[in-house]
Write an enzyme that holds these catalytic residues in place. Structure first.
Site, short mmCIF file in Angstrom:
data_model
loop_
_atom_site.label_atom_id
_atom_site.label_comp_id
_atom_site.label_asym_id
_atom_site.label_seq_id
_atom_site.Cartn_x
_atom_site.Cartn_y
_atom_site.Cartn_z
CB ALA A 9 -13.18 -73.40 62.07
N GLY A 11 -13.77 -68.54 59.12
CA GLY A 11 -14.55 -67.67 58.24
C GLY A 11 -15.88 -67.28 58.86
CD GLU A 34 -9.54 -70.37 57.70
OE1 GLU A 34 -9.45 -70.25 56.46
OE2 GLU A 34 -10.62 -70.44 58.30
CB THR A 99 -18.77 -76.17 49.10
OG1 THR A 99 -18.02 -76.30 50.31
CG2 THR A 99 -17.96 -75.42 48.07
N PRO A 123 -28.01 -77.05 48.67
CG PRO A 123 -29.71 -76.26 47.29
CD PRO A 123 -29.16 -77.52 47.90
CG HIS A 155 -26.56 -64.17 48.35
ND1 HIS A 155 -27.43 -64.69 47.41
CD2 HIS A 155 -26.59 -65.02 49.41
CE1 HIS A 155 -27.95 -65.81 47.88
NE2 HIS A 155 -27.46 -66.03 49.09
CE LYS A 159 -24.04 -67.08 46.74
NZ LYS A 159 -23.27 -68.15 47.42
#
Length: 269
Positions: A9, A11, A34, A99, A123, A155, A159
Site C-alpha cells: 500500500a 508504493g 508493506e 503483479t 496484465p 515505461h 519498471k
C-alpha cells in the site's frame, strides 16, 4: 460494501489503489500491508495516501488483519503474490492479481489455486487496454495472415520486467486469434545480424525511460499500408480504478480464474 486489502500500500501503485478503493461507493479500505523492513509499518493507510485518517494501520503481513478484508488487491512482486495466494486459500479470501513477471511454473501455481479460490488476473486493469485486446483479436483475424506484427512498449525507468505484462497480453491476443501459442512465434528482442523476419513471428521492442506511465502499440505492417493500435496511459488511477472495480465484481463470485474480459463483459464483442 466490499472490504479491500491493498498489498504494497505504500508504493506508487499501492497508494493509488488505496485512493481508488476509498472513493469507490461499493468498497472500503480494510487493510494495507508493506514490507516488514519498511519504516512506514504502523502508519495510518489513509494519512499515508493523503486521504485523511482511516484508522487502518499499515501491517507487515496481511495475516495480521485477516478479519478486516474480503478481497486482496496485489500489485507487488511474484514472491509476495504467491504468499498472498496461500493466505487467501487458508482464510477463504479472494484475490486480484496485478503483479507481472511470473514464471511459467508460477502461472501454473496460480491456475491450480483458482480451483480453490476466486482470482482475477490481468496484465492491465484499464478499460481501454482490455478493449484494445479485443480489437487486436479482430485485427489479427483480418490482417494477421499477410501483415508483419510488431509490438512496441514504453515505461518509466523504474519498471523491472520486460516486456511488460500488457505487451505480452497484446501478443497473446494476436497469436491466439491466429491459432498460435505466443511462445512459439514471439521474438522478444533483436540484435546483430538477425536475418529476415519470418512470416509468423511477432516482434517485441522495449523502451525504459523517464516517467512514462505506459504506452503500447501493436503494428500490422503490409507493403503500402500500416495499421497501428495504440494505448497511452496518462495517470495510474486508470489502472487502480479498474482493479477496484474488479474486486467489487469478484466479491460474490465462486472459485475460478477470471480476467478483465469477464469483469467488463467483453466476451460477446
Amino acid at each position: 460494501m466490499v472490504r479491500i486489502a491493498i498489498a504494497g500500500a505504500a508504493g506508487r501503485m499501492g497508494r493509488n489503489l488505496v485512493k481508488a478503493a476509498h472513493h469507490n461507493s461499493e468498497a472500503s479500505v480494510g487493510a494495507g500491508s508493506e514490507r516488514p523492513e519498511s519504516s512506514l509499518v504502523g502508519v495510518d493507510v489513509g494519512e499515508l495516501c493523503g486521504e485523511g485518517r482511516f484508522d487502518v494501520a499499515l501491517v507487515d503481513d496481511l495475516s495480521k488483519a485477516v478479519e478486516e478484508f474480503d478481497v486482496i488487491v496485489d500489485f507487488t512482486a511474484p514472491v509476495s503474490t504467491l504468499a498472498n495466494i496461500e493466505l487467501c486459500k487458508r482464510h477463504g479470501k479472494k484475490l486480484i492479481i496485478g503483479t507481472t513477471g511470473f514464471s511459467e511454473e508460477e502461472k501454473l501455481v496460480i491456475d491450480a489455486a483458482s480451483k480453490e479460490m476466486a482470482i482475477v488476473m490481468a496484465p492491465n486493469y484499464s478499460v481501454g487496454v482490455n478493449l484494445v485486446f479485443k480489437l487486436l483479436e479482430k485485427a489479427a483475424k483480418v490482417m494477421g495472415d499477410y501483415c508483419d506484427v510488431e509490438i512496441v512498449e514504453a515505461h518509466h525507468r523504474h519498471k523491472v520486467d520486460a516486456p511488460s505484462g500488457t505487451a505480452i497480453g497484446m501478443g497473446e491476443a494476436i497469436a491466439g486469434a491466429m491459432g498460435n501459442e505466443l511462445n512459439d512465434v514471439a521474438v522478444w528482442s533483436r540484435e546483430g545480424i538477425t536475418g529476415e523476419r519470418t512470416k509468423d513471428e511477432i516482434g517485441f521492442a522495449t523502451i525504459r525511460a523517464g516517467d512514462i506511465i505506459g504506452e503500447h502499440t501493436a503494428m500490422f505492417a503490409d507493403i503500402g499500408e500500416r495499421v497501428e493500435i495504440t494505448h497511452k496511459a496518462t495517470d495510474r488511477m486508470t489502472f487502480a480504478n479498474g482493479a477496484i472495480k474488479a474486486a467489487v465484481w469478484l466479491n460474490d463470485k465462486p472459485a475460478g480464474f477470471y480476467t478483465m474480459t469477464d469483469v467488463l463483459g467483453l466476451n460477446d464483442l
